[in-house]
Design a protein around this motif. Structure first.
Motif, PDB file in Angstrom:
ATOM      1  N   ILE A  75      27.219  -7.445   1.910  1.00  0.00           N
ATOM      2  CA  ILE A  75      28.042  -8.555   1.431  1.00  0.00           C
ATOM      3  C   ILE A  75      27.837  -9.765   2.329  1.00  0.00           C
ATOM      4  O   ILE A  75      27.890  -9.674   3.552  1.00  0.00           O
ATOM      5  CB  ILE A  75      29.534  -8.173   1.402  1.00  0.00           C
ATOM      6  CG1 ILE A  75      29.765  -6.979   0.466  1.00  0.00           C
ATOM      7  CG2 ILE A  75      30.383  -9.359   0.965  1.00  0.00           C
ATOM      8  CD1 ILE A  75      29.452  -7.258  -0.991  1.00  0.00           C
ATOM      9  N   PHE A  76      27.598 -10.900   1.695  1.00  0.00           N
ATOM     10  CA  PHE A  76      27.408 -12.172   2.399  1.00  0.00           C
ATOM     11  C   PHE A  76      28.632 -13.040   2.139  1.00  0.00           C
ATOM     12  O   PHE A  76      29.108 -13.132   1.007  1.00  0.00           O
ATOM     13  CB  PHE A  76      26.156 -12.862   1.870  1.00  0.00           C
ATOM     14  CG  PHE A  76      25.970 -14.273   2.359  1.00  0.00           C
ATOM     15  CD1 PHE A  76      25.541 -14.520   3.654  1.00  0.00           C
ATOM     16  CD2 PHE A  76      26.224 -15.351   1.517  1.00  0.00           C
ATOM     17  CE1 PHE A  76      25.362 -15.821   4.109  1.00  0.00           C
ATOM     18  CE2 PHE A  76      26.040 -16.650   1.960  1.00  0.00           C
ATOM     19  CZ  PHE A  76      25.608 -16.882   3.261  1.00  0.00           C
ATOM     20  N   SER A  77      29.178 -13.646   3.182  1.00  0.00           N
ATOM     21  CA  SER A  77      30.325 -14.536   2.996  1.00  0.00           C
ATOM     22  C   SER A  77      30.011 -15.898   3.588  1.00  0.00           C
ATOM     23  O   SER A  77      29.200 -16.026   4.508  1.00  0.00           O
ATOM     24  CB  SER A  77      31.580 -13.952   3.649  1.00  0.00           C
ATOM     25  OG  SER A  77      31.467 -13.937   5.062  1.00  0.00           O
ATOM     26  N   GLN A  78      30.673 -16.904   3.040  1.00  0.00           N
ATOM     27  CA  GLN A  78      30.387 -18.275   3.453  1.00  0.00           C
ATOM     28  C   GLN A  78      31.600 -19.159   3.162  1.00  0.00           C
ATOM     29  O   GLN A  78      32.310 -18.951   2.173  1.00  0.00           O
ATOM     30  CB  GLN A  78      29.174 -18.790   2.675  1.00  0.00           C
ATOM     31  CG  GLN A  78      28.629 -20.118   3.132  1.00  0.00           C
ATOM     32  CD  GLN A  78      27.392 -20.489   2.315  1.00  0.00           C
ATOM     33  OE1 GLN A  78      27.508 -20.908   1.164  1.00  0.00           O
ATOM     34  NE2 GLN A  78      26.218 -20.308   2.896  1.00  0.00           N
ATOM     35  N   VAL A  79      31.833 -20.140   4.024  1.00  0.00           N
ATOM     36  CA  VAL A  79      32.925 -21.084   3.814  1.00  0.00           C
ATOM     37  C   VAL A  79      32.453 -22.192   2.880  1.00  0.00           C
ATOM     38  O   VAL A  79      31.399 -22.795   3.106  1.00  0.00           O
ATOM     39  CB  VAL A  79      33.405 -21.688   5.154  1.00  0.00           C
ATOM     40  CG1 VAL A  79      34.462 -22.763   4.908  1.00  0.00           C
ATOM     41  CG2 VAL A  79      33.964 -20.597   6.062  1.00  0.00           C
ATOM     42  N   ARG A  80      33.239 -22.448   1.829  1.00  0.00           N
ATOM     43  CA  ARG A  80      32.876 -23.469   0.849  1.00  0.00           C
ATOM     44  C   ARG A  80      34.110 -24.281   0.473  1.00  0.00           C
ATOM     45  O   ARG A  80      35.227 -23.962   0.825  1.00  0.00           O
ATOM     46  CB  ARG A  80      32.248 -22.829  -0.391  1.00  0.00           C
ATOM     47  CG  ARG A  80      30.935 -22.102  -0.095  1.00  0.00           C
ATOM     48  CD  ARG A  80      30.225 -21.700  -1.364  1.00  0.00           C
ATOM     49  NE  ARG A  80      28.955 -21.038  -1.100  1.00  0.00           N
ATOM     50  CZ  ARG A  80      28.098 -20.664  -2.031  1.00  0.00           C
ATOM     51  NH1 ARG A  80      28.360 -20.884  -3.306  1.00  0.00           N
ATOM     52  NH2 ARG A  80      26.965 -20.064  -1.699  1.00  0.00           N
ATOM     53  N   LEU A 100      16.917 -14.395   8.687  1.00  0.00           N
ATOM     54  CA  LEU A 100      16.509 -15.702   8.180  1.00  0.00           C
ATOM     55  C   LEU A 100      17.604 -16.399   7.382  1.00  0.00           C
ATOM     56  O   LEU A 100      17.434 -17.537   6.950  1.00  0.00           O
ATOM     57  CB  LEU A 100      15.270 -15.559   7.279  1.00  0.00           C
ATOM     58  CG  LEU A 100      14.003 -15.010   7.945  1.00  0.00           C
ATOM     59  CD1 LEU A 100      12.897 -14.868   6.910  1.00  0.00           C
ATOM     60  CD2 LEU A 100      13.551 -15.930   9.086  1.00  0.00           C
ATOM     61  N   CYS A 101      18.714 -15.710   7.209  1.00  0.00           N
ATOM     62  CA  CYS A 101      19.790 -16.226   6.367  1.00  0.00           C
ATOM     63  C   CYS A 101      20.462 -17.438   7.024  1.00  0.00           C
ATOM     64  O   CYS A 101      20.659 -17.467   8.241  1.00  0.00           O
ATOM     65  CB  CYS A 101      20.818 -15.125   6.121  1.00  0.00           C
ATOM     66  SG  CYS A 101      22.081 -15.576   4.935  1.00  0.00           S
ATOM     67  N   ASP A 102      20.816 -18.424   6.218  1.00  0.00           N
ATOM     68  CA  ASP A 102      21.521 -19.610   6.702  1.00  0.00           C
ATOM     69  C   ASP A 102      22.998 -19.475   6.362  1.00  0.00           C
ATOM     70  O   ASP A 102      23.393 -19.649   5.212  1.00  0.00           O
ATOM     71  CB  ASP A 102      20.935 -20.866   6.047  1.00  0.00           C
ATOM     72  CG  ASP A 102      21.736 -22.105   6.368  1.00  0.00           C
ATOM     73  OD1 ASP A 102      22.248 -22.191   7.498  1.00  0.00           O
ATOM     74  OD2 ASP A 102      21.864 -22.979   5.490  1.00  0.00           O
ATOM     75  N   ALA A 103      23.807 -19.165   7.350  1.00  0.00           N
ATOM     76  CA  ALA A 103      25.238 -18.926   7.118  1.00  0.00           C
ATOM     77  C   ALA A 103      25.966 -20.179   6.645  1.00  0.00           C
ATOM     78  O   ALA A 103      26.971 -20.093   5.950  1.00  0.00           O
ATOM     79  CB  ALA A 103      25.888 -18.400   8.393  1.00  0.00           C
ATOM     80  N   SER A 104      25.457 -21.356   7.007  1.00  0.00           N
ATOM     81  CA  SER A 104      26.129 -22.601   6.634  1.00  0.00           C
ATOM     82  C   SER A 104      25.919 -22.961   5.166  1.00  0.00           C
ATOM     83  O   SER A 104      26.743 -23.646   4.562  1.00  0.00           O
ATOM     84  CB  SER A 104      25.631 -23.756   7.512  1.00  0.00           C
ATOM     85  OG  SER A 104      24.292 -24.082   7.183  1.00  0.00           O
ATOM     86  N   GLY A 105      24.794 -22.532   4.602  1.00  0.00           N
ATOM     87  CA  GLY A 105      24.474 -22.864   3.221  1.00  0.00           C
ATOM     88  C   GLY A 105      23.835 -24.225   3.061  1.00  0.00           C
ATOM     89  O   GLY A 105      23.529 -24.659   1.949  1.00  0.00           O
ATOM     90  N   VAL A 106      23.592 -24.943   4.165  1.00  0.00           N
ATOM     91  CA  VAL A 106      22.980 -26.275   4.095  1.00  0.00           C
ATOM     92  C   VAL A 106      21.520 -26.182   3.668  1.00  0.00           C
ATOM     93  O   VAL A 106      21.030 -26.996   2.889  1.00  0.00           O
ATOM     94  CB  VAL A 106      23.118 -27.006   5.455  1.00  0.00           C
ATOM     95  CG1 VAL A 106      22.335 -28.310   5.436  1.00  0.00           C
ATOM     96  CG2 VAL A 106      24.590 -27.263   5.758  1.00  0.00           C
TER      97      VAL A 106
END
Length: 234
Positions: A75-80, A100-106
């Motif tokens: 499961i991947f979580s992110q603040v949006r 390699l995942c970008d947690a920020s989503g930028v």
């Protein structure tokens, strides 16, 4: 006022996220809007609860498959961005390598993105990676239909979205959705093209000011048809 196809939307609005912490009923329709909001929330609860109950065994299989292919939480979580520019944590099935995942989503996903795992490519193509957000819908952070949930600091044409589109935060007058008007109009994917990025927000703001329960039902139906034809995610 500006025109987008058959849609008209207001551009003379504040640009600060803080300016959008107001009652949702202050936007668009007045008399019938409350009834549509009640029906919208009832649909969200009924569909998300039923889907989560039915899909639980499938969710477990997907989690196992993700974990077998690559290390890290399935499961991947992110603040949006949430409604009224609050910040919410959303959940998805992880489709990228953890290293390699970008947690920020930028850093937006591109076609043939090397960060995406083989299983992740399938999950994204079919939009299965989005299904854990049914939990967000059930909790009231999201809705089945609404402007897509953007990462905080999201870029469009190499600029902050709110710099490219001054009225950007007006889209946050309503809960973000699993699907939305922009998606069924084909405005999905990277926001590297400025014109398409603006068109996406035009759709979102049109929805905010004009949505009804029946518009939601139409968008859900068109989304289902699109996914049955193979989807367009990557």
């Amino acid at each position: 006022m500006k025109e987008f196809g058959a849609m008209t939307y207001v551009t003379a609005v504040p640009t600060s996220p803080a300016a959008y912490r107001g009652p949702l009923t202050s936007v668009g329709h007045s008399g019938s809007r409350t009834a549509h909001l009640v029906a919208k929330r009832a649909l969200d609860i009924a569909v998300s609860f039923t889907a989560l109950a039915v899909l639980l065994p499938f969710f477990l299989l997907v989690c196992i498959a993700i974990r077998l292919e690559s290390k890290g939480s399935p499961i991947f979580s992110q603040v949006r961005w949430g409604v009224n520019c609050t910040r919410i944590r959303i959940y998805k099935f992880r489709s990228m390598r953890t290293d390699l995942c970008d947690a920020s989503g930028v850093a937006q996903t591109t076609k043939n993105d090397p960060r995406i795992t083989r299983l992740g490519a399938i999950l994204r193509k079919t939009s299965i990676d989005e299904l854990p957000q049914l939990v967000n819908v059930l909790l009231g952070h999201m809705s089945l239909v609404g402007p897509r949930c953007h990462a905080v600091g999201m870029l469009a044409a190499d600029r902050l979205y709110e710099d490219l589109v001054p009225h950007y935060h007006d889209r946050h007058r309503i809960k973000p959705g699993l699907t939305g008007l922009a998606q069924v109009r084909g405005l999905r994917g990277p926001t590297t093209d400025a014109a398409k990025a603006r068109a996406r927000i035009a759709c979102d703001i049109y929805y905010v000011h004009n949505y009804t329960f029946w518009m939601d039902m139409s968008i859900i139906g068109r989304t289902i048809m699109s996914e049955l034809r193979g989807g367009s995610g990557f």
